[in-house]
Design a protein around this motif. Structure first.
Motif, PDB file in Angstrom:
ATOM      1  N   VAL A   1       0.916  -1.107  -0.032  1.00 28.48           N
ATOM      2  CA  VAL A   1      -0.005   0.286   0.007  1.00 28.48           C
ATOM      3  C   VAL A   1       0.935   1.313   0.091  1.00 28.48           C
ATOM      4  CG1 VAL A   1      -1.788   1.392   1.188  1.00 28.48           C
ATOM      5  CG2 VAL A   1      -2.029  -1.315   1.157  1.00 28.48           C
ATOM      6  N   THR A   2       0.759   2.103  -0.902  1.00 29.39           N
ATOM      7  CA  THR A   2       1.438   3.309  -1.043  1.00 29.39           C
ATOM      8  C   THR A   2       0.801   4.659  -0.810  1.00 29.39           C
ATOM      9  OG1 THR A   2       1.036   3.476  -3.306  1.00 29.39           O
ATOM     10  CG2 THR A   2       2.865   2.080  -2.707  1.00 29.39           C
ATOM     11  N   HIS A   3      -0.616   4.315  -0.576  1.00 30.84           N
ATOM     12  CA  HIS A   3      -1.285   5.609  -0.256  1.00 30.84           C
ATOM     13  C   HIS A   3      -2.794   5.381   0.219  1.00 30.84           C
ATOM     14  CE1 HIS A   3      -2.674   9.941  -0.783  1.00 30.84           C
ATOM     15  NE2 HIS A   3      -3.908   9.424  -1.103  1.00 30.84           N
ATOM     16  N   ILE A   4      -3.105   6.278   1.435  1.00 33.58           N
ATOM     17  CA  ILE A   4      -4.432   6.138   1.818  1.00 33.58           C
ATOM     18  C   ILE A   4      -5.192   7.505   1.465  1.00 33.58           C
ATOM     19  CG2 ILE A   4      -5.490   6.056   4.196  1.00 33.58           C
ATOM     20  CD1 ILE A   4      -3.930   3.672   3.475  1.00 33.58           C
ATOM     21  N   LYS A   5      -6.341   7.173   1.351  1.00 39.46           N
ATOM     22  CA  LYS A   5      -7.402   8.071   0.892  1.00 39.46           C
ATOM     23  C   LYS A   5      -8.500   8.127   2.022  1.00 39.46           C
ATOM     24  CE  LYS A   5     -10.546   9.636  -2.737  1.00 39.46           C
ATOM     25  NZ  LYS A   5     -11.249   9.609  -4.048  1.00 39.46           N
ATOM     26  N   GLY A   6      -8.925   9.188   2.406  1.00 36.95           N
ATOM     27  CA  GLY A   6      -9.911   9.625   3.445  1.00 36.95           C
ATOM     28  C   GLY A   6      -9.326  10.358   4.741  1.00 36.95           C
ATOM     29  N   LYS A   7     -10.339  11.046   4.884  1.00 31.49           N
ATOM     30  CA  LYS A   7      -9.942  12.097   6.371  1.00 31.49           C
ATOM     31  C   LYS A   7     -10.516  11.328   7.639  1.00 31.49           C
ATOM     32  CE  LYS A   7      -9.983  16.797   7.941  1.00 31.49           C
ATOM     33  NZ  LYS A   7     -10.174  18.116   7.887  1.00 31.49           N
ATOM     34  N   ASP A   8     -11.903  11.186   7.611  1.00 29.66           N
ATOM     35  CA  ASP A   8     -12.652  10.749   8.930  1.00 29.66           C
ATOM     36  C   ASP A   8     -12.786   9.319   8.723  1.00 29.66           C
ATOM     37  OD1 ASP A   8     -13.027  13.341   9.942  1.00 29.66           O
ATOM     38  OD2 ASP A   8     -14.813  13.619   8.878  1.00 29.66           O
ATOM     39  N   ARG A   9     -13.183   8.686   7.641  1.00 27.69           N
ATOM     40  CA  ARG A   9     -13.173   7.302   7.457  1.00 27.69           C
ATOM     41  C   ARG A   9     -12.467   6.839   6.098  1.00 27.69           C
ATOM     42  NH1 ARG A   9     -15.415   2.315   9.755  1.00 27.69           N
ATOM     43  NH2 ARG A   9     -14.785   0.730   8.380  1.00 27.69           N
ATOM     44  N   LEU A  10     -11.918   5.735   5.959  1.00 24.22           N
ATOM     45  CA  LEU A  10     -11.254   5.412   4.868  1.00 24.22           C
ATOM     46  C   LEU A  10     -12.144   5.194   3.568  1.00 24.22           C
ATOM     47  CD1 LEU A  10      -8.430   3.950   3.778  1.00 24.22           C
ATOM     48  CD2 LEU A  10      -9.249   1.992   4.432  1.00 24.22           C
ATOM     49  N   GLU A  11     -11.615   5.938   2.582  1.00 26.14           N
ATOM     50  CA  GLU A  11     -12.352   6.030   1.259  1.00 26.14           C
ATOM     51  C   GLU A  11     -11.661   5.024   0.331  1.00 26.14           C
ATOM     52  OE1 GLU A  11     -12.971   9.922   0.263  1.00 26.14           O
ATOM     53  OE2 GLU A  11     -13.598  10.564   2.352  1.00 26.14           O
ATOM     54  N   GLY A  12     -10.459   4.678   0.304  1.00 27.87           N
ATOM     55  CA  GLY A  12      -9.669   3.856  -0.558  1.00 27.87           C
ATOM     56  C   GLY A  12      -8.165   3.878  -0.445  1.00 27.87           C
ATOM     57  N   ILE A  13      -7.500   2.885  -1.338  1.00 23.47           N
ATOM     58  CA  ILE A  13      -6.147   2.976  -1.093  1.00 23.47           C
ATOM     59  C   ILE A  13      -5.551   2.563  -2.547  1.00 23.47           C
ATOM     60  CG2 ILE A  13      -6.155   1.732   1.196  1.00 23.47           C
ATOM     61  CD1 ILE A  13      -5.921  -0.891  -0.341  1.00 23.47           C
ATOM     62  N   THR A  14      -4.221   3.076  -2.367  1.00 22.09           N
ATOM     63  CA  THR A  14      -3.485   2.504  -3.607  1.00 22.09           C
ATOM     64  C   THR A  14      -2.203   1.819  -3.579  1.00 22.09           C
ATOM     65  OG1 THR A  14      -3.673   4.918  -4.596  1.00 22.09           O
ATOM     66  CG2 THR A  14      -2.084   3.422  -5.564  1.00 22.09           C
ATOM     67  N   ILE A  15      -2.185   0.729  -4.380  1.00 26.63           N
ATOM     68  CA  ILE A  15      -1.240  -0.413  -4.061  1.00 26.63           C
ATOM     69  C   ILE A  15      -0.281  -0.242  -5.288  1.00 26.63           C
ATOM     70  CG2 ILE A  15      -2.752  -1.837  -2.499  1.00 26.63           C
ATOM     71  CD1 ILE A  15      -2.576  -3.926  -5.208  1.00 26.63           C
ATOM     72  N   MET A  16       1.206  -0.730  -5.237  1.00 31.11           N
ATOM     73  CA  MET A  16       2.007  -0.408  -6.323  1.00 31.11           C
ATOM     74  C   MET A  16       2.841  -1.654  -6.088  1.00 31.11           C
ATOM     75  SD  MET A  16       3.080   3.460  -6.150  1.00 31.11           S
ATOM     76  CE  MET A  16       4.284   3.262  -7.767  1.00 31.11           C
ATOM     77  N   LYS A  17       3.470  -2.159  -7.346  1.00 29.03           N
ATOM     78  CA  LYS A  17       4.366  -3.228  -7.365  1.00 29.03           C
ATOM     79  C   LYS A  17       5.646  -2.767  -6.824  1.00 29.03           C
ATOM     80  CE  LYS A  17       6.162  -6.705 -10.194  1.00 29.03           C
ATOM     81  NZ  LYS A  17       5.704  -8.135  -9.599  1.00 29.03           N
ATOM     82  N   VAL A  18       6.664  -3.751  -6.058  1.00 34.50           N
ATOM     83  CA  VAL A  18       7.776  -3.068  -5.771  1.00 34.50           C
ATOM     84  C   VAL A  18       8.770  -4.014  -6.393  1.00 34.50           C
ATOM     85  CG1 VAL A  18       6.858  -2.663  -3.279  1.00 34.50           C
ATOM     86  CG2 VAL A  18       7.506  -4.956  -3.594  1.00 34.50           C
ATOM     87  N   ASP A  19      10.097  -3.341  -6.234  1.00 32.19           N
ATOM     88  CA  ASP A  19      11.053  -4.080  -6.848  1.00 32.19           C
ATOM     89  C   ASP A  19      12.007  -4.774  -5.734  1.00 32.19           C
ATOM     90  OD1 ASP A  19      12.747  -2.520  -5.249  1.00 32.19           O
ATOM     91  OD2 ASP A  19      13.185  -0.848  -6.907  1.00 32.19           O
ATOM     92  N   ASP A  20      13.303  -5.679  -6.089  1.00 36.49           N
ATOM     93  CA  ASP A  20      13.899  -6.563  -5.318  1.00 36.49           C
ATOM     94  C   ASP A  20      14.322  -5.663  -4.115  1.00 36.49           C
ATOM     95  OD1 ASP A  20      13.606  -8.344  -7.491  1.00 36.49           O
ATOM     96  OD2 ASP A  20      15.535  -8.249  -8.013  1.00 36.49           O
ATOM     97  N   TYR A  21      14.354  -4.325  -3.971  1.00 32.79           N
ATOM     98  CA  TYR A  21      14.774  -3.723  -2.810  1.00 32.79           C
ATOM     99  C   TYR A  21      13.438  -3.071  -2.216  1.00 32.79           C
ATOM    100  CZ  TYR A  21      19.329  -4.024  -5.018  1.00 32.79           C
ATOM    101  OH  TYR A  21      20.548  -4.617  -5.623  1.00 32.79           O
ATOM    102  N   PHE A  22      12.302  -3.402  -2.333  1.00 33.71           N
ATOM    103  CA  PHE A  22      10.936  -3.005  -1.903  1.00 33.71           C
ATOM    104  C   PHE A  22      10.463  -1.549  -2.212  1.00 33.71           C
ATOM    105  CE2 PHE A  22      12.889  -6.429   0.989  1.00 33.71           C
ATOM    106  CZ  PHE A  22      12.108  -7.291   0.431  1.00 33.71           C
TER     107      PHE A  22
END
Length: 419
Positions: free
Chosen positions: A214-235
């Protein structure tokens, strides 16, 4: 209060240790901070427990009840709603405990068994950027809310981390009508048992995103969404691999840590990989009379292994108290070699070996086939072949006293074999 053996924690490990330590002449007490025995098993209502211990499939509460019955049969004393807040040692151990009913008081014990289990890593222990809205919690907390309190924490769920609790909760939330959009795991392999990948994700068409975080959290009072990204060999996240999900809940299944914080006053060195104490083949720590077992010692994948291990620790504590064991105190190191994360026990007292030594270890990566080697003085004294080796699944090898070729240090390593 004065006792022979004090056991801190009344879950599967503590109860098994008490039964292993039982002797009619000994005064044993289990100290449990919750309102009932059983620990985490009470909220694990799925089956799959007891296959090795009882040769049948049980739910968590059923497994716990088998041990609770034995505790009652042996009339082993236990204290509930009581927390150990400090421990000191001179000739004996002195535990300071806090009880809602009795306040603050001391328990003196000749031996102590640490069976406090483990706790979940939280968001604060990993780097997840973004806001801090409601709806982000450890998977184990969500499990307790749902299975014990009847409260569904969300309707659109994403899970970070592929530990067994997270996988089981993916299935559990789906069965309760929630939509689980996926599981992201930063490693290139799952950290859960293979059976849980199949039964909890594959059977419900829940996608598993390996090498993602997970690379980003969206939402102020309640969670609204997330973003995930692929990571390389060094994370490090790889640009252009973003995936966005609209969710109201993010469950964290990002690892467990042995709960041994209360022992800081004893100044015990922690093992860098297990993050717990180090023990010899009798599960005794560097402090004479202090034993550790179960998830307080290292995180297990099966509760059956927890109870079998803890029974051994209990027997060792009993032998120590009644004078059957000889404390030679000449430990030799046991080290993890190639492709292994850690090995238990971390030391062996060769002057006090009276039964086979069971070594436990985890690999650093997945292998289709491998050969475990026990090495002394550069000589391989025992080997064991295995297939489908994974970091999530603990491996074992048993070495009989006569198989040791000397009293020198030991290295255990893993060699990958070609199919």
């Amino acid at each position: 209060m004065k006792v022979d053996i004090a056991i801190i924690g009344g879950g599967a490990s503590g109860m098994a240790a008490a039964l292993g330590a039982y002797h009619p002449s000994l005064n044993i007490v289990i100290i449990e901070r919750s309102f009932e025995l059983g620990g985490i098993l009470n909220q694990c209502i799925h089956n799959g427990f007891g296959i090795h211990q009882f040769h049948e499939e049980l739910t968590g509460p059923e497994f716990a009840y088998r041990f609770i019955e034995k505790i009652h049969e042996k009339d082993i004393k236990y204290i509930l709603n009581t927390t150990v807040v400090d421990i000191k040692k001179d000739q004996n151990f002195r535990l300071t405990v806090s009880s809602y009913e009795d306040g603050l008081y001391d328990i003196e014990a000749k031996a102590v068994i640490l069976s406090t289990g483990c706790y979940e890593r939280t968001r604060g222990q990993v780097s997840i950027p973004g806001e801090r809205p409601k709806g982000i919690m450890p998977a184990g907390s969500a499990q307790r809310y749902l299975n014990m309190d009847g409260y569904l924490v969300g309707k659109k769920i994403f899970i970070l981390g592929s530990g067994d609790i997270g996988l089981i909760m993916a299935r559990r939330m789906t069965l309760e009508g929630a939509e689980v959009l996926g599981v992201a795991e930063i490693m290139p392999y799952s950290n859960g048992l293979t059976r849980n990948i199949v039964q909890c994700l594959d059977d419900f068409n829940i996608p598993l995103y390996l090498s993602h975080t997970v690379t980003h959290i969206k939402g102020k009072d309640r969670l609204e969404g997330i973003t995930i990204m692929k990571v390389d060999d060094y994370f490090a996240p790889i640009e252009g691999t973003e995936k966005h999900f609209e969710v109201d809940t993010l469950l964290l299944s990002i690892g467990l840590i042995p709960d041994i914080n209360m022992f800081e006053s004893l100044k015990i060195n922690k093992h860098p990989m297990t993050r717990s104490v180090s023990v010899n083949q009798h599960y005794e720590t560097e402090i004479e009379g202090l034993y550790a077992c179960g998830n307080a010692l290292h995180v297990h994948d099966l509760v059956d292994w927890v109870t079998m291990e803890s029974e051994k620790a209990g027997r060792s504590a009993r032998a120590y108290v009644i004078g059957e064991s000889q404390q030679k105190r000449n430990p030799k190191t046991v080290s993890a070699g190639r492709n292994l994360r850690y090995v238990l026990p971390q030391t062996i007292d060769f002057e006090n070996i009276n039964e086979p030594v069971e070594f436990l270890f985890r690999s650093t990566r997945k292998m289709e086939s491998g050969l475990f080697k026990v090495i002394q003085n550069g000589l391989v004294i025992k080997t064991k072949k295995a297939k489908y080796i994974a970091p999530a699944e603990m491996e074992k090898i048993l070495v009989k006293p006569e198989e040791f070729k000397s009293t020198d240090e030991i290295i255990i390593e893993l060699e990958e074999l070609s199919l």
